[in-house]
Design an enzyme around this catalytic site. Structure first.
Site, PDB file in Angstrom:
ATOM      1  CB  CYS A  93      -0.979   0.013   1.177  1.00 35.43           C
ATOM      2  SG  CYS A  93      -0.211  -0.081   2.810  1.00 35.43           S
ATOM      3  CG  HIS A 177      -4.438   1.211   4.344  1.00 36.15           C
ATOM      4  ND1 HIS A 177      -3.820   0.428   3.385  1.00 36.15           N
ATOM      5  CD2 HIS A 177      -5.485   1.817   3.701  1.00 36.15           C
ATOM      6  CE1 HIS A 177      -4.464   0.542   2.237  1.00 36.15           C
ATOM      7  NE2 HIS A 177      -5.465   1.378   2.405  1.00 36.15           N
TER       8      HIS A 177
END
Length: 331
Positions: A93, A177
């Site tokens: 990510c 994230h």
């Protein structure tokens, strides 16, 4: 594992040289320690921002009715000109967020001021994937040897832990994230590979981007409790050395050159394995303790070390979540 992606740090030096090693020029990252829009506006031109946050495992990631918690899904733009890829593999990510900004600022973008020469590697990747649906773009990214190997070259060296085998359901480790925010064709978009589509946050020009994006990020942070301070915000901007040369600012240029030297040194340390060095230091300390206090003195020293370690572990458990090295973003 040759096909796996390892975790990388949310660090301006890591991200700057990751893009540099992929062939991108005249782009750098700056860490933002405040949510004041003026701090972002000072870096003009800004291509977008990368936001790191704790992934909410104890709350829904989307609202009821399969809607985002803020903004609105824009499925049509992902099928048109905007580059958006679904995240199909763990640990990718960070690089995916960088590319979500970068690949929407190419020589084919509408905004002349924020066009970036992304280099031949990423240009070929974009040309190949831009007509694919988001899930196939994500698969193409995951299977790109060049991008994956460049990403992994900035992972911390660890001879003991295989990061690819970490259990994401392990309650002792928090999941984090990366997502991206960037203005595109007059709209502020949130690009999150774990969402089904880009999220529109309304009209946004290049000039209004600092204020608009900070409002969105503040609302996102507000959804967490006051005790959660583990956020990180990085701005993707033009190489500040270019501005220094244009203005003839010798001091700014030297500061930026020193910053690059520091980043290169820190990146080299991340890749280095210090196990051998630590082993030699430990042997030297043990020899010194035996020489100074004999066997009994050595055993006493080891016992004191164990007590201190137990105390440290207990203190860490009591204060879990504080994160002594975390920096709180000022609102």
């Amino acid at each position: 594992m040759s096909g796996s992606w390892n975790t990388i740090e949310s660090d301006a030096g890591v991200f700057t040289y990751l893009l540099t090693n992929l062939g991108v020029r005249n782009v750098q990252f700056e860490e933002l320690l405040t949510l004041d829009p003026s701090s972002l506006a000072e870096l003009h031109p800004v291509y977008g921002v990368i936001f790191l946050f704790k992934y909410p495992t104890d709350a829904p990631y989307r609202a009821t009715g399969d809607k985002p918690l803020d903004g609105a899904f824009d499925h049509s733009i992902a099928e048109n000109k905007l580059f958006f890829a679904a995240q199909t593999i763990p640990n990718a990510c960070g690089t995916q967020a960088l590319l979500s900004v970068l690949l929407n600022k190419t020589s084919g973008s509408d905004d002349e001021e924020t066009k970036i020469d992304i280099g031949p590697v990423l240009k070929d990747f974009r040309d190949f994937t831009i007509d694919l649906p988001p899930e196939f773009r994500g698969e193409a990214l995951s299977n790109s040897d060049v991008i994956r190997d460049t990403h992994n070259s900035f992972a911390k060296s660890s001879p003991f832990v295989d990061e690819t085998t970490r259990n994401p359901n392990d309650e002792t480790e928090d999941a984090f994230h990366f997502i991206a925010y960037t203005p595109f064709n007059g709209t502020l978009y949130e690009l999150d590979g774990l969402q089904p589509a880009p999220i529109s946050h309304g009209p946004c020009t290049q000039e209004s981007f600092p204020e608009k994006v900070m409002e969105v990020i503040q609302r996102r942070i507000a959804r967490y409790g006051d005790a959660e301070i583990r956020f990180n915000l990085l701005a993707m901007t033009r190489d500040l050395r270019i501005r220094a040369r244009e203005l003839g600012d010798v001091e700014l240029l030297e500061r930026e050159e020193q910053k690059r030297r520091d980043w290169q040194f820190e990146n080299a340390l991340r890749k280095h394995n210090f196990v051998g060095f630590a082993g030699e230091v430990l042997k030297g300390v043990v020899e010194y303790r035996l020489k100074e206090g004999g066997e009994e003195g050595y055993k006493s020293w080891v016992g004191q070390g164990k007590q201190k370690m137990v105390k440290r572990i207990e203190e860490r458990r009591k204060g879990r979540g504080g994160g002594g090295e975390d920096v709180e973003i000022e609102g």
